[in-house]
Scaffold this motif. Structure first.
Motif, PDB file in Angstrom:
ATOM      1  N   ASP A 257      -6.567   9.930   6.814  1.00  0.00           N
ATOM      2  CA  ASP A 257      -6.224   8.183   6.879  1.00  0.00           C
ATOM      3  C   ASP A 257      -7.338   7.448   6.797  1.00  0.00           C
ATOM      4  OD1 ASP A 257      -4.384   6.074   5.967  1.00  0.00           O
ATOM      5  OD2 ASP A 257      -5.800   5.596   8.048  1.00  0.00           O
TER       6      ASP A 257
ATOM      7  N   MET B 170       0.872  -1.228   0.187  1.00  0.00           N
ATOM      8  CA  MET B 170       0.320   0.224  -0.600  1.00  0.00           C
ATOM      9  C   MET B 170       0.583   1.475   0.193  1.00  0.00           C
ATOM     10  SD  MET B 170      -3.445   1.083   2.698  1.00  0.00           S
ATOM     11  CE  MET B 170      -4.230  -0.257   2.612  1.00  0.00           C
TER      12      MET B 170
ATOM     13  N   CYS C 174      -8.614   8.304   3.229  1.00  0.00           N
ATOM     14  CA  CYS C 174      -7.498   6.865   1.924  1.00  0.00           C
ATOM     15  C   CYS C 174      -7.586   5.906   2.193  1.00  0.00           C
ATOM     16  CB  CYS C 174      -6.784   7.617   1.940  1.00  0.00           C
ATOM     17  SG  CYS C 174      -5.907   9.647   2.136  1.00  0.00           S
ATOM     18  N   PRO C 175      -8.969   5.198   1.812  1.00  0.00           N
ATOM     19  CA  PRO C 175      -9.040   3.697   1.692  1.00  0.00           C
ATOM     20  C   PRO C 175      -7.172   2.936   1.392  1.00  0.00           C
ATOM     21  CG  PRO C 175     -10.615   4.391   0.017  1.00  0.00           C
ATOM     22  CD  PRO C 175      -9.989   5.424   0.841  1.00  0.00           C
ATOM     23  N   ASP C 176      -7.276   3.658   0.483  1.00  0.00           N
ATOM     24  CA  ASP C 176      -5.940   2.923  -0.592  1.00  0.00           C
ATOM     25  C   ASP C 176      -4.442   3.612  -0.207  1.00  0.00           C
ATOM     26  OD1 ASP C 176      -7.515   1.303  -1.076  1.00  0.00           O
ATOM     27  OD2 ASP C 176      -8.157   2.092  -2.792  1.00  0.00           O
ATOM     28  N   ILE C 177      -4.273   4.770   0.458  1.00  0.00           N
ATOM     29  CA  ILE C 177      -3.151   5.403   1.361  1.00  0.00           C
ATOM     30  C   ILE C 177      -2.997   5.233   2.158  1.00  0.00           C
ATOM     31  CG2 ILE C 177      -1.748   6.614   0.684  1.00  0.00           C
ATOM     32  CD1 ILE C 177      -3.355   7.555  -0.965  1.00  0.00           C
ATOM     33  N   THR C 178      -1.772   4.610   3.204  1.00  0.00           N
ATOM     34  CA  THR C 178      -0.849   5.171   4.728  1.00  0.00           C
ATOM     35  C   THR C 178      -1.403   5.959   4.887  1.00  0.00           C
ATOM     36  OG1 THR C 178      -1.353   2.358   5.270  1.00  0.00           O
ATOM     37  CG2 THR C 178      -0.562   4.074   6.343  1.00  0.00           C
TER      38      THR C 178
ATOM     39  N   LEU D  70      -1.653   8.358  -8.083  1.00  0.00           N
ATOM     40  CA  LEU D  70      -2.244   7.711  -9.690  1.00  0.00           C
ATOM     41  C   LEU D  70      -1.088   8.650 -10.761  1.00  0.00           C
ATOM     42  CD1 LEU D  70      -5.839   8.279  -9.020  1.00  0.00           C
ATOM     43  CD2 LEU D  70      -4.953   6.127  -9.878  1.00  0.00           C
TER      44      LEU D  70
ATOM     45  N   SER E  20      -3.936  10.943  -3.076  1.00  0.00           N
ATOM     46  CA  SER E  20      -4.873  10.247  -4.415  1.00  0.00           C
ATOM     47  C   SER E  20      -4.169  10.455  -5.887  1.00  0.00           C
ATOM     48  CB  SER E  20      -6.121   9.591  -4.559  1.00  0.00           C
ATOM     49  OG  SER E  20      -6.768   9.490  -2.768  1.00  0.00           O
TER      50      SER E  20
ATOM     51  N   HIS F 244       2.212   4.422   0.297  1.00  0.00           N
ATOM     52  CA  HIS F 244       2.750   6.004   1.867  1.00  0.00           C
ATOM     53  C   HIS F 244       2.553   7.380   2.173  1.00  0.00           C
ATOM     54  CE1 HIS F 244       3.943   1.879   2.960  1.00  0.00           C
ATOM     55  NE2 HIS F 244       3.179   2.059   4.672  1.00  0.00           N
TER      56      HIS F 244
END
Length: 232
Positions: A30, A1, A33-37, A230, A226, A3
């Motif tokens: 956080d 994942m 941001c489900p896809d980022i720590t 991307l 995010s 960071h």
């Protein structure tokens, strides 16, 4: 994942409370941001940034929770990274979407008070600097963009560290007035200097949270992070 690290200045005289407050802020981002720590570190807490980054990979993204792209963002922060090729995003205060986001928050604040912008004085309380023109230039540019988005009766900008001071900007505001602290975090200037300046001006209006804590800002930071991943 992936960071990300939210970095703020912190409070050199008492680092721990600001460090804890920023950690709470990062946890809120956080959660969006489900896809980022998302974690955090202040520059003022000794060794905190280095300790945080030591555990993270080289594709980590840093988000400066600052209002200007000044010395701390362009010199102090990169120096603390050493040779690590980490990507530093632009700080909150120069985000081109910020005037619209703040205008939305101000519109909500006005509606809660049953006020109209055209009948309300807005005092933008900013940091400024006795050494650099950059902080005041950022605040003035933001004020101009905000004024084009939301037509207040008056929009006055005052500074903590240079004239016109906040007391000067607030002195002729009416009873229907809002003070917006143009700060990313709630620190000593916001808790002590701004209230003292407003009291000196006999300011009768309401004071909002700092820009970094207005509704929608954390969600926007999450979206910014995010997008950063991307694009890489």
């Amino acid at each position: 994942m992936p960071h990300a690290v939210i970095v703020a200045h912190g409070q050199p005289s008492d680092p721990e409370p600001a460090e804890a407050a920023l950690a709470d802020y990062a946890r809120s981002v956080d959660a969006l941001c489900p896809d980022i720590t998302v974690v955090s570190a202040t520059l003022a807490a000794p060794g905190q940034l280095e300790s945080c980054l030591q555990k993270l990979p080289d594709d980590t993204v840093l988000f400066p929770l600052f209002m200007a792209k000044g010395w701390f963002v362009t010199n102090a922060l990169p120096k603390r990274l050493g040779d690590r090729p980490l990507h530093i995003l632009d700080p909150l205060g120069v985000d081109p979407e910020l005037p619209n986001l703040v205008a939305q928050a101000l519109t909500e604040a006005l509606a809660q008070r049953h006020w109209q912008a055209t009948e309300t004085d807005l005092v933008l309380a900013a940091h400024g600097s006795g050494r650099s023109r950059n902080p005041s230039a950022v605040a003035l540019h933001f004020a101009e963009a905000l004024g084009q988005t939301l037509p207040f009766k008056s929009l006055r900008v005052g500074f903590v560290e240079e004239p016109p001071f906040i007391s000067d900007a607030a002195s002729k505001a009416g009873a229907q007035a809002i003070c917006l602290p143009f700060f990313a975090c709630t620190g000593g200037h916001v808790l002590e200097d701004i209230p003292q300046e407003l009291e000196k001006a006999a300011f009768q209006g309401d004071t909002l949270p700092v820009v970094g804590e207005l509704p929608g800002i954390q969600r926007h930071i999450a979206a910014t992070l995010s997008k950063a991943f991307l694009s890489t």
